[in-house]
Design an enzyme around this catalytic site. Structure first.
Site, PDB file in Angstrom:
ATOM      1  N   LYS A   1       0.810  -1.222   0.000  1.00 50.00           N
ATOM      2  CA  LYS A   1       0.000   0.000   0.000  1.00 50.00           C
ATOM      3  C   LYS A   1       0.842   1.271   0.000  1.00 50.00           C
ATOM      4  O   LYS A   1       0.369   2.335  -0.389  1.00 50.00           O
ATOM      5  CB  LYS A   1      -0.942   0.017   1.209  1.00 50.00           C
ATOM      6  CG  LYS A   1      -2.070  -0.992   1.141  1.00 50.00           C
ATOM      7  CD  LYS A   1      -3.289  -0.380   0.539  1.00 50.00           C
ATOM      8  CE  LYS A   1      -4.564  -1.200   0.571  1.00 50.00           C
ATOM      9  NZ  LYS A   1      -4.539  -2.609   0.918  1.00 50.00           N
TER      10      LYS A   1
ATOM     11  N   SER B   1       1.216  -9.769  -0.561  1.00 53.59           N
ATOM     12  CA  SER B   1       0.959  -8.340  -0.483  1.00 53.59           C
ATOM     13  C   SER B   1       1.180  -7.692   0.880  1.00 53.59           C
ATOM     14  O   SER B   1       1.346  -6.475   0.950  1.00 53.59           O
ATOM     15  CB  SER B   1      -0.479  -8.080  -0.953  1.00 53.59           C
ATOM     16  OG  SER B   1      -1.382  -8.963  -0.306  1.00 53.59           O
TER      17      SER B   1
HETATM   18  C1  LIG Z   1      -5.310  -3.608   0.538  1.00 54.75           C
HETATM   19  C2  LIG Z   1      -4.723  -4.949   0.451  1.00 54.75           C
HETATM   20  C3  LIG Z   1      -5.043  -5.821  -0.608  1.00 54.75           C
HETATM   21  C4  LIG Z   1      -6.072  -5.499  -1.661  1.00 54.75           C
HETATM   22  O1  LIG Z   1      -5.828  -4.317  -2.363  1.00 54.75           O
HETATM   23  P1  LIG Z   1      -7.028  -3.548  -3.107  1.00 54.75           P
HETATM   24  O2  LIG Z   1      -6.367  -2.455  -3.840  1.00 54.75           O
HETATM   25  O3  LIG Z   1      -7.960  -3.030  -2.046  1.00 54.75           O
HETATM   26  O4  LIG Z   1      -7.726  -4.533  -3.978  1.00 54.75           O
HETATM   27  C5  LIG Z   1      -4.388  -7.041  -0.656  1.00 54.75           C
HETATM   28  N1  LIG Z   1      -3.499  -7.401   0.278  1.00 54.75           N
HETATM   29  C6  LIG Z   1      -3.169  -6.602   1.312  1.00 54.75           C
HETATM   30  C7  LIG Z   1      -2.172  -7.084   2.307  1.00 54.75           C
HETATM   31  C8  LIG Z   1      -3.760  -5.349   1.442  1.00 54.75           C
HETATM   32  O5  LIG Z   1      -3.422  -4.566   2.462  1.00 54.75           O
END
Ligand SMILES: *Cc1c(COP(=O)(O)O)cnc(C)c1O
Length: 339
Positions: A56, A307
């Site tokens: 993010k 992510s």
């Molecule tokens: C926010 C987030 C997502 C998903 O991202 P979007 O842009 O909302 O689809 C996936 N994994 C993690 C760890 C996140 O913080």
């Protein structure tokens, strides 16, 4: 940004230049043990290595750098990781941060934001409640709100992940993207589709409360009820007034696959025991989709974006120890790894 508000690869490349001194260019690691287990050559984009523990930061930093003159406070609503990223970006740029969250957000994520001097406001039981509070606060002069996913600067920032992945692995055939509000998927899919039109792009969400999947099925943004999930980062709606991320996911994703809480549980365990990595439920949904054989006809190299790593440590140790996990009215039955 183009006058017709359509994002292009050149916007993503520009974002990359803007954010490069603030974010880590993460590696795309081969996962030999997981690959052997799954029977497909799997690579992992290691966004768990970002300073705030999640990708993010890319989008938040790009949006923060584009804030209007006279901004003194960055505001956002968040399921946790976006708030942390905005708080970090604000601190880097000498601004204040105000983060609006629902009561479903885990305590560790709240503490992470407070440690970065971000001010946290808990409002209501859903992301939508938090969004309303954030919108009201953002009316004040000098406050600039950054949407977690429905903002072109945010989407361009997340798109830098797709550029880096195809730079490192031009042969990539299938890319699995964790999907919630769709900022990550929109940016990555725009970049990947433009660089390599034939690539297969699949969003992955949990099967309870997957707002983007429900919206794509309905043909317009719809509301879903928000429930507790191991993939807490993937909770929340996409906004009934969604401007960008919905239509981009519609245009660029080939498919969206859903995984169950049991499958997420097993994927967290597997990543931990096979690759020795700590990752959130929301970060392992791509691995869960592969483990549960929900993606047919895999031929060439596959990659997923791991992510985020901002786990609730109590819940994480329960999962890797094979203990039961209670998520609202759902019991995920514990099972020791390999048992
Ligand atoms: C926010 C987030 C997502 C998903 O991202 P979007 O842009 O909302 O689809 C996936 N994994 C993690 C760890 C996140 O913080």
């Amino acid at each position: 940004m183009g006058a017709d508000l359509k994002l292009c690869l050149s916007d993503v490349i520009a974002a990359r230049g803007s954010i490069q001194t603030h974010v880590v260019r993460t590696p795309l690691l081969p996962a030999p043990c997981l690959s052997a287990l799954l029977g497909v050559p799997l690579h992992m984009k290691m966004e768990i290595m970002q300073p705030v523990g999640a990708f993010k930061l890319r989008g938040a930093m790009n949006a923060a750098l584009s804030a209007p003159e006279g901004t003194h406070t960055l505001a956002c609503c968040s399921t946790g990781n976006h708030g942390r990223a905005v708080a970090y970006a604000a601190r880097q740029l000498g601004l204040k941060a105000a983060v609006f969250m629902s009561s479903l957000v885990p305590q560790t994520k709240i503490e992470g934001i407070r440690r970065l001097s971000g001010e946290v406001q808990i409002t209501g039981r859903s992301q939508d409640d938090a969004q309303i509070a954030c919108d009201a606060y953002s009316e004040s002069p000098g406050v600039h709100a950054i949407s977690p996913f429905d903002d072109l600067h945010v989407i361009a920032g997340q798109g830098t992940i797709g550029v880096e992945m195809l730079e490192d692995l031009p042969d990539l055939e299938t890319l699995l993207v964790p999907l919630s509000g769709g900022g990550l998927a929109a940016g990555v899919a725009l970049a990947a589709r433009t660089i390599k039109p034939g690539i297969r792009l699949i969003g992955v969400s949990m099967d309870r409360g997957a707002a983007m999947k429900a919206s794509l099925d309905a043909g317009e943004p719809v509301e879903v009820s928000e429930v507790e999930s191991l993939a807490d980062s993937l909770g929340g709606g996409i906004g009934l007034q969604n401007r960008f991320s919905y239509s981009m996911c519609q245009d660029y994703l080939d498919d969206v696959v859903l995984v169950s809480e049991e499958e997420i549980y097993q994927a967290m365990q597997t990543l931990y025991f096979e690759e020795n990595l700590v990752a959130e439920g929301g970060a392992v949904v791509g691995i869960a989709a592969l483990m549960s054989r929900k993606i047919a006809d895999l031929n060439g190299p596959v990659a997923t974006i791991v992510s985020g790593r901002n786990v609730d440590m109590k819940q994480f140790t329960d999962v890797v120890s094979g203990r039961d996990v209670v998520l609202g009215d759902l019991l995920v039955k514990g099972q020791s790894y390999g048992a």
